[in-house]
Design a protein around this motif. Structure first.
Motif, short mmCIF file in Angstrom:
data_model
loop_
_atom_site.label_atom_id
_atom_site.label_comp_id
_atom_site.label_asym_id
_atom_site.label_seq_id
_atom_site.Cartn_x
_atom_site.Cartn_y
_atom_site.Cartn_z
N PHE A 117 7.53 46.12 48.30
CA PHE A 117 6.67 45.02 48.72
C PHE A 117 5.21 45.48 48.83
O PHE A 117 4.29 44.75 48.46
CB PHE A 117 7.14 44.45 50.06
CG PHE A 117 8.49 43.78 49.99
CD1 PHE A 117 8.89 43.09 48.86
CD2 PHE A 117 9.37 43.85 51.06
CE1 PHE A 117 10.13 42.48 48.80
CE2 PHE A 117 10.61 43.24 51.02
CZ PHE A 117 11.01 42.55 49.88
N ALA A 118 5.00 46.69 49.34
CA ALA A 118 3.64 47.21 49.44
C ALA A 118 3.01 47.36 48.06
O ALA A 118 1.82 47.09 47.87
CB ALA A 118 3.64 48.55 50.18
N CYS A 119 3.81 47.78 47.09
CA CYS A 119 3.32 47.94 45.72
C CYS A 119 2.96 46.59 45.11
O CYS A 119 1.94 46.45 44.43
CB CYS A 119 4.38 48.65 44.88
SG CYS A 119 3.80 49.17 43.26
N LEU A 120 3.78 45.58 45.37
CA LEU A 120 3.47 44.24 44.86
C LEU A 120 2.16 43.73 45.46
O LEU A 120 1.33 43.13 44.75
CB LEU A 120 4.62 43.28 45.19
CG LEU A 120 5.89 43.47 44.36
CD1 LEU A 120 7.06 42.70 44.98
CD2 LEU A 120 5.68 43.01 42.91
N GLU A 121 1.95 43.97 46.74
CA GLU A 121 0.69 43.56 47.36
C GLU A 121 -0.47 44.36 46.80
O GLU A 121 -1.57 43.84 46.58
CB GLU A 121 0.78 43.71 48.88
CG GLU A 121 1.74 42.71 49.52
CD GLU A 121 1.68 42.72 51.04
OE1 GLU A 121 1.27 43.75 51.61
OE2 GLU A 121 2.06 41.70 51.65
N GLU A 122 -0.24 45.64 46.53
CA GLU A 122 -1.27 46.52 45.98
C GLU A 122 -1.80 46.00 44.65
O GLU A 122 -3.00 46.04 44.38
CB GLU A 122 -0.69 47.93 45.82
CG GLU A 122 -1.58 48.92 45.09
CD GLU A 122 -0.81 50.18 44.71
OE1 GLU A 122 -1.03 50.71 43.61
OE2 GLU A 122 0.02 50.64 45.53
N ILE A 123 -0.91 45.50 43.79
CA ILE A 123 -1.34 45.02 42.47
C ILE A 123 -1.84 43.58 42.51
O ILE A 123 -2.26 43.03 41.48
CB ILE A 123 -0.21 45.14 41.42
CG1 ILE A 123 0.94 44.19 41.74
CG2 ILE A 123 0.25 46.60 41.29
CD1 ILE A 123 1.87 43.96 40.56
#
Length: 262
Positions: free
Chosen positions: A230-236
């Motif tokens: 989820f953090a990665c999805l928010e990051e991109i």
């Protein structure tokens, strides 16, 4: 998950309730939208009323059925059914349709592997058909989401197995109305490297599905680090829905608690 919008797939979730009661239950549990699998077995009028009365959006459902993107001889029939699905989506107010390389039967079984066709023919047929799908999406305003599936457990023999192939096709076609449905459960089984894949191809994601692996249950029951995902999805900068397409390990209530903890 403060920024990511949550969607419940109400076929495997809320199975304790009659189908048309699941819309209100999902709304009460804090989901912004619902999705489901097929539409031909549903009363579309009741679907529309249930969503409207609950005040919950319908993210989408499957747009294909007995025909496959990879079979050149089935292209006309595939697109004809897809247009019927577009009409169904408009009727109930759904915003998207999910499409697959192969026709899927009961329990997600791949109906035909087309072993008589080379991979070259399958790829070219799928690419040509996807261009037509994109045109239908642009004309109708109903988005199309192309979903790779796992071939180890649930959909043995499915042709489209990897994020890269799906994302490269949607990039080449270049339509904002044709994107990839990235299912982290399927892709953990097929390819792993979830965060690397999200960073490489996340610009092509139109929808994301979540279930833990193995088992296809709620986050926290398997090996996937969903906090990192989820953090990665928010990051991109992903701004689409997170669809929880999972089988509760015990009850939907317990699965919802695990989802909200994330």
């Amino acid at each position: 998950m403060t920024k990511l919008k949550k969607c419940a797939c109400i076929e495997p979730m809320y199975a304790e309730l009659p189908f048309y009661d699941r819309f209100q239950a999902a709304k009460d549990d804090g989901f912004e939208a619902v999705e489901f699998w097929g539409w031909t077995d549903k009363d579309l009028g009741r679907v529309e009323r249930a969503a409207s009365q609950a005040g919950i959006a319908i993210s989408g459902f499957n747009g294909d059925a007995d025909f496959s993107l990879i079979a050149p001889e089935e292209r006309a029939e595939y697109l004809a059914f897809l247009r019927r699905s577009v009409d169904a989506a408009k009727r109930v107010g759904a915003s998207s349709l999910t499409i697959h390389s192969n026709a899927l039967g009961e329990g997600g079984r791949v109906l035909n592997r087309y072993d008589g066709l080379s991979d070259t023919v399958k790829i070219c047929a799928m690419f040509d058909a996807l261009k037509a799908c994109a045109e239908i999406a642009e004309e109708s305003g109903i988005r199309m989401h192309l979903e790779p599936l796992n071939v180890t457990t649930d959909h043995v023999g499915n042709f489209l197995q990897h994020t890269r192939m799906a994302a490269e096709m949607t990039r080449l076609i270049g339509s904002p109305m044709l994107k990839v449905l990235y299912d982290a459960y399927h892709m953990q089984l097929n390819e792993g490297s979830l965060c690397d894949t999200i960073r490489a191809y996340g610009d092509q994601f139109g929808h994301v599905h979540v279930a833990d692996a193995p088992g296809r249950h709620e986050p926290g029951t398997g090996e996937i680090n969903y906090r990192a995902v989820f953090a990665c999805l928010e990051e991109i900068g992903y701004e689409g829905m997170i669809g929880f397409e999972l089988i509760p390990q015990t009850t939907t209530a317990e699965a919802v608690k695990a989802i909200m903890r994330m």
